[in-house]
Write a protein that holds these residues in place. Structure first.
Motif, short mmCIF file in Angstrom:
data_model
loop_
_atom_site.label_atom_id
_atom_site.label_comp_id
_atom_site.label_asym_id
_atom_site.label_seq_id
_atom_site.Cartn_x
_atom_site.Cartn_y
_atom_site.Cartn_z
N LYS A 8 0.82 -1.22 0.00
CA LYS A 8 0.00 0.00 0.00
C LYS A 8 0.85 1.27 0.00
N LEU A 9 1.98 1.19 -0.68
CA LEU A 9 2.85 2.36 -0.75
C LEU A 9 2.23 3.44 -1.63
N PRO A 10 2.55 4.71 -1.37
CA PRO A 10 1.97 5.80 -2.16
C PRO A 10 2.56 5.83 -3.56
N PRO A 11 1.98 6.60 -4.46
CA PRO A 11 2.53 6.72 -5.81
C PRO A 11 3.82 7.53 -5.79
N CYS A 12 4.93 6.86 -6.01
CA CYS A 12 6.23 7.53 -5.93
C CYS A 12 7.28 6.61 -6.53
N LYS A 13 8.53 7.10 -6.53
CA LYS A 13 9.66 6.28 -6.94
C LYS A 13 10.15 5.49 -5.73
N ILE A 14 10.67 4.29 -5.99
CA ILE A 14 11.03 3.41 -4.88
C ILE A 14 12.32 2.68 -5.19
N ILE A 15 13.13 2.47 -4.14
CA ILE A 15 14.31 1.62 -4.21
C ILE A 15 14.36 0.80 -2.93
N TYR A 16 14.78 -0.44 -3.03
CA TYR A 16 14.93 -1.28 -1.85
C TYR A 16 15.90 -2.42 -2.18
N PRO A 17 16.36 -3.13 -1.17
CA PRO A 17 17.27 -4.26 -1.43
C PRO A 17 16.60 -5.30 -2.32
N LYS A 18 17.34 -5.82 -3.29
CA LYS A 18 16.78 -6.80 -4.22
C LYS A 18 16.21 -7.98 -3.47
N GLY A 19 14.97 -8.33 -3.83
CA GLY A 19 14.32 -9.48 -3.21
C GLY A 19 14.12 -9.30 -1.72
N LEU A 20 14.23 -8.05 -1.22
CA LEU A 20 14.16 -7.75 0.21
C LEU A 20 15.24 -8.53 0.98
N GLU A 21 16.42 -8.62 0.37
CA GLU A 21 17.56 -9.27 1.00
C GLU A 21 18.70 -8.26 1.06
N LEU A 22 19.33 -8.11 2.24
CA LEU A 22 20.44 -7.18 2.42
C LEU A 22 21.75 -7.91 2.07
N VAL A 23 22.13 -7.83 0.79
CA VAL A 23 23.31 -8.53 0.29
C VAL A 23 24.20 -7.54 -0.45
N SER A 24 25.51 -7.61 -0.24
CA SER A 24 26.45 -6.69 -0.88
C SER A 24 26.74 -7.11 -2.32
N ASN A 25 26.88 -6.10 -3.19
CA ASN A 25 27.30 -6.37 -4.57
C ASN A 25 28.79 -6.08 -4.75
N GLY A 26 29.47 -5.89 -3.67
CA GLY A 26 30.90 -5.58 -3.70
C GLY A 26 31.22 -4.26 -3.04
N ASN A 27 30.47 -3.20 -3.46
CA ASN A 27 30.69 -1.87 -2.89
C ASN A 27 29.51 -1.39 -2.05
N HIS A 28 28.32 -1.76 -2.49
CA HIS A 28 27.10 -1.32 -1.81
C HIS A 28 26.14 -2.50 -1.68
N THR A 29 25.02 -2.20 -1.09
CA THR A 29 23.95 -3.20 -1.04
C THR A 29 23.37 -3.36 -2.44
N ALA A 30 23.09 -4.60 -2.82
CA ALA A 30 22.43 -4.84 -4.11
C ALA A 30 21.00 -4.35 -4.01
N VAL A 31 20.66 -3.33 -4.81
CA VAL A 31 19.32 -2.74 -4.73
C VAL A 31 18.62 -2.85 -6.08
N THR A 32 17.31 -2.66 -6.05
CA THR A 32 16.55 -2.66 -7.29
C THR A 32 16.82 -1.37 -8.05
N PRO A 33 16.60 -1.37 -9.35
CA PRO A 33 16.61 -0.09 -10.07
C PRO A 33 15.44 0.76 -9.56
#
Length: 861
Positions: A150-175
């Motif tokens: 039920k999130l409002p109409p907006c832009k959103i970013i969060y950890p991929k698959g709702l998993e806090l996993v590093s991609n090497g430098n940062h957390t792997a996040v969704t576009p």
């Protein structure tokens, strides 16, 4: 947090990185076994809710806090937390301790970055994973959350698959992408409604999100909703004025503080379960050390070095506790420390004094202002002459996601607005004082005025005039009674409150209904009514297609449709949407000539309303009562029918009238009523039960006479119609001398008494259907009266007769029995039908009182 289209992704990623390292480098995704107060405090910190005031804690609570056994949140904040905890426990089969991972969701709305948590929940590390959001909704999978949040109409970013996993430098996040609701049509208007539920448009932060082509229009409703508050500075001003003290803000220091709301004890904006917050001020180890260092530096009077938000928060902490010097002081930075390290939430005793922090904090605030505004802000500070209270206001603003710079401009605007108040005419000043008396919170008042000015491109003076005109229009209508504006809601008379933002959703008939009808209902029954429910029914045609003309004084939030039928909102909720819309249309189109008698009701109305949903129109009840009164001449029965009968009693007469017609009992009605009168019934229920017993006896007598015709012991007279002759003979045999009938009744009454078949059981009121059935099955259910019990064991006899109640309860308690629950027309009763291979029983529940209504065994003797 203010962001741009170019930097919001990087800032959101930085915020998420903090969670990647929550509990240690790269350990953010490791689930934490939480329960009790640790779980409650973790949820509260993650939501950004306001901590409770330790000065209100008992000594026992202080000791519990030191032992890490106290939840730091109370009131609506704790209620918001409890909603999430209950969902977690429900998904985890009631387990008190479960594995929890906090996942951050970053939202970009109108160049502001917001953060809300999603809680990943497991009973044990490798068990099924559920996701619970900040308003207590659960999701069975990441896909479920992604599609149905039920999130409002907006832009959103969060950890991929709702998993806090590093991609090497940062957390792997969704576009970055649009939330679900932002991808549908009509996103502007629908988005405002959703934002009201998620971001909390009832607080000043709601106005931050209004922009685009609808902004001027929405600013009126949004601005109004944002300024209703909870504090009472204005009442002190009125009191001062009434008692001869000056209220001139330019001459008196106390009045200055009151005018600016500084001494108004402004409370937080945290709304239950919907708090949004700016990203946290502390994260990984080195940052935690800095946060701790700020606290230490402030205590020791050392120069501060962090940003103004951190300085204000830490300084306000000291301000709030400077006079306490007790072991119960809450250390906000320690709560954050516990959250980010996945440590234990404990309190420690501290004693601090902090004076130089004020100047440092205001110096930081001034740095965020353009040079042209710095002198004006200094004038505000000079007029207030109370740094501590002014910083408290900044702190409250931060908790509502109002930036330091933004709130500084708000205070400057406030100073100028009150200069305009001095130039108002007497009538406008009176309206202004009236408005403030109802708003209770100058900070929200000023926020609303400021936003309204900006959105409408108006100067302060014109804004004031427009708002006061709007206020006067709402308060001068004499037909609506006493109108109040409290906590962002309109309250008309005693009617339940509805939010300012809902005003545009009310049709004119519904608004009139609220003012003219709900305001007359006793306040003790107000919890039965919901403006939200009424709006939802309005969406299906109530108030628009089908007029609502009155409120019933009986039942559960029962209303009259078109003056023709009374139905409870609770009953309406149990009816399917298609049937509901058809029902509203049919009833709304009924003309007076259609309801002169029940026989004139259109067939489609009868089929849907009367037969399918067993509803009774007022014409049914009127005819049934008139028929019953015309059928009796005995004084004791006349007195029963003279009473102000309740709807369910009139409906009982309707059923009785139908039975009389079906069994053609009208031919012996007078004789039967004489017998009933001799039984001295106390109410309609007993009167009908005695009548039904007599009708059953006549029916049995008629069957016996017919059997004698078949075996030749009795002959049918020449030219006699069999059915008519049988009824006449049964009537004569029954009522010529009622000794046998009375003996039969006494025999059954004796069985009822000996087998303890009468007695009302009591269960907690308002139980959900499943819990109600569970309670009923744990009890021995009996009839509510002797006459009713005698009739039912006669009409639906078991083998043996004495086993009637036992057999009925066996069916009710049987694990194999199915059940259905239906709502009575007035909404204050539930009918529960139980069925198994041995029979079917009906149980009635009303206000927690439970009784057996009927039982029919599958195998009769």
């Amino acid at each position: 947090m203010d962001v741009t289209d170019y930097n919001w992704v990087s800032k959101a990623t930085d915020n998420i990185d903090k969670y990647l390292h929550r509990g240690g480098d790269g350990k953010g995704n490791e689930p934490q076994l939480l329960g009790g107060t640790d779980l409650a405090n973790t949820i509260g910190i993650a939501l950004g809710l306001t901590l409770s005031d330790p000065t209100t804690w008992s000594e026992y609570e202080l000791q519990q806090a030191e032992r890490a056994n106290l939840c730091f949140f109370k009131g609506t904040a704790r209620e918001a937390i409890n909603i999430i905890i209950e969902t977690i426990k429900e998904r985890c089969n009631g387990d008190e301790f479960n594995f929890i991972t906090v996942i951050p969701i970053e939202l970009n709305f109108n160049n502001k970055l917001y953060e809300i948590p999603v809680f990943k929940v497991q009973r044990y590390r490798n068990s099924t994973i559920y996701y619970v959001d900040n308003i207590g909704r659960y999701y069975t999978s990441f896909r479920d959350w992604n599609n149905n949040n039920k999130l409002p109409p907006c832009k959103i970013i969060y950890p991929k698959g709702l998993e806090l996993v590093s991609n090497g430098n940062h957390t792997a996040v969704t576009p970055p992408y649009n939330t679900t609701v932002a991808r549908v049509e009509n996103q502007v208007t629908e988005g405002v409604d959703i934002a009201a539920g998620v971001i909390g448009i009832g607080s000043a932060v709601g106005l931050i999100i209004l922009s685009g082509p609808f902004a001027p229009f929405l600013a009126v409703a949004g601005g109004a909703s944002a300024i209703w508050g909870t504090t009472r500075a204005v009442s002190e001003l009125v009191d001062r004025g009434d008692h001869g003290q000056t209220i001139d803000p330019f001459k008196d220091e106390t009045a200055r503080m009151l005018w600016l709301g500084v001494a108004a004890n402004v409370t937080g904006f945290g709304a239950m379960g919907v708090s949004m917050r700016v990203s946290a001020v502390a994260a990984r180890g080195i940052e935690l050390a800095n946060a701790q260092k700020v606290f230490t530096n402030v205590v020791n009077g050392v120069s501060l070095s962090l940003n103004s938000v951190a300085i204000i928060n830490n300084t306000v902490y000291l301000i709030q506790h400077i006079k306490e010097m007790s072991a119960g002081e809450i250390l906000l930075n320690l709560a954050l420390l516990a959250f980010w390290t996945k440590g234990t939430f404990t309190f420690k005793r501290a004693s601090v004094i902090m004076e130089e922090a004020h100047n440092e904090a205001f110096a930081r605030i001034s740095q965020e202002l353009p040079p042209s505004a710095r002198d004006e802000f200094a004038e505000v500070r000079s007029r207030v002459q109370n740094d501590e209270n002014l910083l408290n206001l900044f702190h409250t603003a931060h908790r509502s996601n109002i930036s330091t710079s933004e709130f500084s401009h708000l205070m400057i605007d406030g100073m100028h607005y009150f200069e305009h108040v001095a130039r108002l005419n007497p009538e406008q000043k009176e309206a202004f004082l009236s408005l403030r008396n109802y708003l209770h919170d100058d900070m929200r008042l000023l926020t609303g005025l400021q936003r309204f000015s900006q959105a409408s491109h108006l100067n302060r003076e014109i804004t004031l005039e427009l708002v006061l005109t709007l206020w006067q229009r709402y308060t001068i209508s004499p037909s609506w009674g006493d109108i109040k504006l409290i906590n962002g809601s309109i309250i008309i008379g005693n009617a339940p409150p509805f939010k300012i933002t809902e005003t545009l959703e009310l049709s004119s008939p519904l608004f009139r209904f609220v003012g003219e009808h709900l305001s007359k209902v006793d306040t003790s029954s107000m919890d039965q009514w919901s403006i939200r429910e009424l709006i939802s029914f309005q969406d299906h045609g109530l108030f628009t297609i089908c007029p609502v003309t009155a409120i019933s004084k009986t039942g559960y939030s029962t209303i009259a449709f078109n003056g023709l039928i009374q139905i409870s909102l609770r009953k309406l909720q149990s009816i399917s949407t298609d049937s509901l819309e058809s029902m509203f249309k049919m009833i709304g189109e009924l003309k007076p000539e259609d309801t002169v008698t029940s026989s004139k009701l259109p067939s489609d109305v009868v089929k849907l309303c009367v037969r399918q949903y067993r509803l009774r129109f007022e014409v049914h009840r009127k005819e049934s009562l008139e028929w019953a009164r015309g059928s009796v001449t005995q004084e004791n029965l006349i007195n029963i029918l003279k009473e102000n009968l309740l709807p369910h009693e009139k409906d009982r007469l309707y059923t009785f009238k139908t039975e009389v017609n079906m069994m053609k009992a009208d031919v012996y009605m007078n004789d039967m009523m004489k017998f009933v009168s001799e039984m001295n019934p106390k109410n309609v229920s007993e009167m009908v039960a005695y009548s039904e017993f007599a009708m059953t006896y006549v029916d049995e007598t008629s069957a016996n006479i017919e059997a004698s015709l078949r075996n030749g012991t009795t002959k049918l007279p020449h030219n006699a119609k069999k059915a008519v002759w049988l009824r006449q003979q049964a009537k004569e045999k029954t009522f010529h001398n009622t000794t046998e009938l009375k003996q039969k009744l006494n025999d059954f009454m004796k069985i009822v008494d000996e087998k303890d078949m009468v007695g009302v059981q009591v269960v907690p009121k308002g139980l959900p259907d499943e819990k109600l059935v569970e309670e009923i099955r744990s009890l021995k259910i009996k009839f509510g009266g002797r006459a009713s019990a005698a009739y039912h064991i006669y009409k639906h006899s078991t083998e043996p007769l004495t086993a009637y109640i036992d057999q009925a309860n066996n069916t009710i308690k049987s694990p194999s029995s199915s059940y259905t629950v239906s709502i009575g027309q007035e909404g204050d009763s539930r009918i529960i039908s139980f069925t198994d291979a041995n029979g079917s029983g009906i149980v009635l529940e009303k206000d927690g009182r439970v009784l057996l209504a009927s039982f029919r065994a599958s195998h009769r003797k």
